[in-house]
Scaffold this motif. Structure first.
Motif, short mmCIF file in Angstrom:
data_model
loop_
_atom_site.label_atom_id
_atom_site.label_comp_id
_atom_site.label_asym_id
_atom_site.label_seq_id
_atom_site.Cartn_x
_atom_site.Cartn_y
_atom_site.Cartn_z
N LEU A 83 -1.68 17.68 -22.25
CA LEU A 83 -1.91 16.88 -23.47
C LEU A 83 -2.45 17.77 -24.58
O LEU A 83 -1.92 17.76 -25.70
N ILE A 84 -3.49 18.56 -24.26
CA ILE A 84 -4.10 19.43 -25.28
C ILE A 84 -3.05 20.38 -25.85
O ILE A 84 -2.96 20.59 -27.05
N ASN A 85 -2.26 20.93 -24.98
CA ASN A 85 -1.30 21.93 -25.46
C ASN A 85 -0.03 21.34 -26.05
O ASN A 85 0.57 21.93 -26.95
N ASN A 86 0.40 20.20 -25.57
CA ASN A 86 1.72 19.73 -25.95
C ASN A 86 1.76 18.60 -26.98
O ASN A 86 2.84 18.26 -27.45
N PHE A 87 0.60 18.02 -27.31
CA PHE A 87 0.66 16.86 -28.21
C PHE A 87 1.25 17.24 -29.57
O PHE A 87 1.84 16.40 -30.25
N ASN A 88 1.09 18.52 -29.96
CA ASN A 88 1.65 18.93 -31.27
C ASN A 88 2.63 20.10 -31.14
O ASN A 88 2.93 20.78 -32.10
N TYR A 89 3.10 20.31 -29.94
CA TYR A 89 3.92 21.50 -29.64
C TYR A 89 5.19 21.56 -30.49
O TYR A 89 5.47 22.56 -31.14
N LEU A 90 5.91 20.46 -30.51
CA LEU A 90 7.19 20.43 -31.22
C LEU A 90 7.04 19.84 -32.62
O LEU A 90 7.67 20.32 -33.57
N VAL A 91 6.18 18.83 -32.74
CA VAL A 91 6.08 18.12 -34.02
C VAL A 91 5.56 19.05 -35.12
O VAL A 91 5.98 18.94 -36.28
N ASN A 92 4.72 20.01 -34.77
CA ASN A 92 4.24 20.98 -35.77
C ASN A 92 5.38 21.86 -36.27
O ASN A 92 5.48 22.13 -37.46
#
Lengths: 250, 283
Positions: A83-92
């Motif tokens: 969760l910490i690593n992937n919540f903004n992985y692609l959307v950023n």
């Protein structure tokens, strides 16, 4: 070919990512700490007769406490780490436009899969290395490994388990407008998965339900079916993610 | 080379592109001109396949396309050369370093190729962005606001790059809200406003010499305006602050008209014959 270049590039970026390194290092330290604590608990229980009988019962039913506790801790930590690593992985990457350089050169499914698989590789290697180091530590502490499958299986389960959450959170990234909405949806999805697990019927659509009770008394067939269940979640989440990513404006 | 047919794109209830029809020919340079929010980036992003949710059709020949998006982030922790190598290898493995260096030299990035992107100025980054669009020697180069936010010196450098590409016979599709940045290089100008293409004209037609532009140090008096309008050669007079745009009925009457203006003692600081692109857009 393009996929491999993208995959290597993302993997290299993950390796250089300080946030990810810190999160994975914290996981490893926590795991090591709990192995140490569980060793102490085991030693303490051996000292009293009542506790010794209880310990033997636990070991008979669930396996060695020094494996049981780190395994349970991993089941708790892996969704948090992903969760910490992937919540903004692609959307950023979508929002800052860095993917626009790629889409003129590569297919969208190549970009998506490269991101998911490179992330899984990094987390997977971290899990394997952490457990390998812990097992080495236990070996020197006189731990009896017994059947090799009982060492390999927890690793396999944790890998599948991590892959489920990486796939889920990346999929959520695709339909989120920004990292805050993505974080919100990721948290909601976690809560829902836990909630579904409590329900007689909904438990079947919760990824948590498919985590095998490896250290308990599950049959090999049940374990295999549950692993297959987790794999099915990985496939479904990634197919939905790919479908949405292919249609999304970048 | 590219055929856009009835392209419409909506953002919620906002119509960003409204039934756009466009044909781009090989070897020509097209300037897409419009104010901020006119729909330039949306149109470019549709052609570059960044935007997929639109109605209408975009047909593109099977050609190599180079694309420089507007203000898209570059990876920070990598050198300019390595970043371009990564982009190059996505398409081709042959002569990677040689071709990357060629692209770096063409865009004057070679001197800072070993610097990390985070160490580069805005102008240098913009040049690296153009360099990535030129890798693989693409037939069509799409540049979205290549001069946006750059200081005048870098704008001149970017203009120079565009001219170099034009001299190599490339097809370019360049968007800009500042017409002066691209006017020298363009064969065609496409004017877009509120998602609608207003005009597509050859630049020479637009810059025809049937216009006289007077630059004044003070505004014209009513009497002076009346005098101007009375000159027979003059078709129309438009006044924008200290500028007067005079449309003439016939190109051959330019000298005669200037003589008459001088005769009426209208004080002007400067006189230009032919229209600037900015004037076209204002009108």
């Amino acid at each position: 070919m393009k996929f491999l270049i993208l995959y290597k590039h993302h993997l290299y970026s993950s390796i250089k990512n300080k946030k990810l390194f810190f999160v994975v290092l914290s996981y490893f330290i926590l795991l090591l700490l709990f192995v140490f604590i569980s060793g102490k608990i085991q030693d303490g229980m051996k000292n009293s007769l009542g506790n010794k009988i209880l310990l033997e019962e636990i070991q008979e039913r669930f396996g060695d406490i020094r494996i049981l506790i780190p395994y349970a801790i991993s089941l708790l930590l892996i969704p948090i780490i992903t969760l910490i690593n992937n919540f903004n992985y692609l959307v950023n990457d979508i929002n800052n436009g860095s993917l626009r350089y790629l889409i003129i050169r590569a297919k969208r499914f190549q970009i998506y899969l490269a991101m998911v698989l490179s992330e899984f590789t990094y987390i997977g290697i971290a899990i394997i290395l952490s457990i390998a180091i812990i097992l080495t530590y236990l070996y020197f502490k006189g731990f009896s490994f017994g059947n090799f499958i009982y060492i390999l299986l927890p690793i396999l389960v944790l890998l599948f388990y991590a892959f489920v959450f990486i796939s889920l959170f990346t999929m959520i990234n695709v339909f989120s407008k920004n990292q805050f909405s993505s974080l919100f949806y990721c948290l909601i999805s976690l809560v829902l998965l836990i909630f579904f697990m409590q329900n007689k019927f909904l438990k079947y659509i919760s990824a948590f339900y498919y985590v095998p009770d490896l250290l308990g008394s599950e049959e090999n067939l049940q374990i295999a079916l549950k692993l297959f269940g987790m794999l099915a979640f990985v496939i479904i989440f990634n197919l939905i993610g790919l479908y949405l990513f292919d249609r999304r404006d970048l | 080379m590219i055929n856009v047919d009835n392209l419409t794109k909506k953002y919620g209830s906002n119509l960003a592109l409204n039934k756009i029809n466009l044909d781009l020919e090989k070897g020509k340079v097209y300037g897409l001109v419009g104010e901020n929010g006119a729909g330039k980036t949306t149109l470019i992003n549709c052609i570059a396949k960044v935007i997929k949710n639109y109605s209408g059709k975009i047909e593109i020949e099977n050609i190599k396309i180079g694309f420089m998006p507007q203000d898209a982030a570059l990876e920070e922790e990598i050198t300019a050369e390595n970043l371009l190598l990564f982009f190059y290898l996505l398409d081709d493995e042959k002569n990677a370093l040689e071709n990357v260096n060629k692209s770096l030299k063409l865009t004057d990035c070679y001197d800072f190729k070993d610097k990390k992107i985070k160490e580069l100025s805005h102008g240098m980054r913009r040049r690296v962005m153009i360099a990535q669009a030129l890798l693989h020697d693409p037939e069509l180069i799409i540049l979205d606001e290549p001069t946006s936010g750059l200081d005048p010196k870098v704008v001149i450098e970017v203009r120079g790059i565009i001219k170099k590409l034009k001299s190599k016979g490339k097809t370019l599709f360049i968007s800009s809200h500042n017409t002066q940045d691209i006017e020298d290089a363009c064969d065609y100008l496409i004017f877009i406003e509120k998602g609608i293409i207003k005009k597509k004209e050859k630049i020479n037609e637009y810059r025809g010499n049937s216009i006289i532009k007077l630059l004044l140090d003070k505004s014209l008096s009513k009497k002076e305006v009346e005098l101007l309008r009375k000159i027979k050669n003059i078709k129309d007079v438009k006044i924008n602050d200290n500028e007067v745009l005079i449309s003439i009925k016939d190109n051959n009457l330019v000298n005669d008209t200037i003589n008459k203006i001088t005769k009426y003692n209208i004080n002007f600081v400067n006189i230009r014959i032919g229209r600037e692109i900015d004037d076209i857009f204002k009108n």
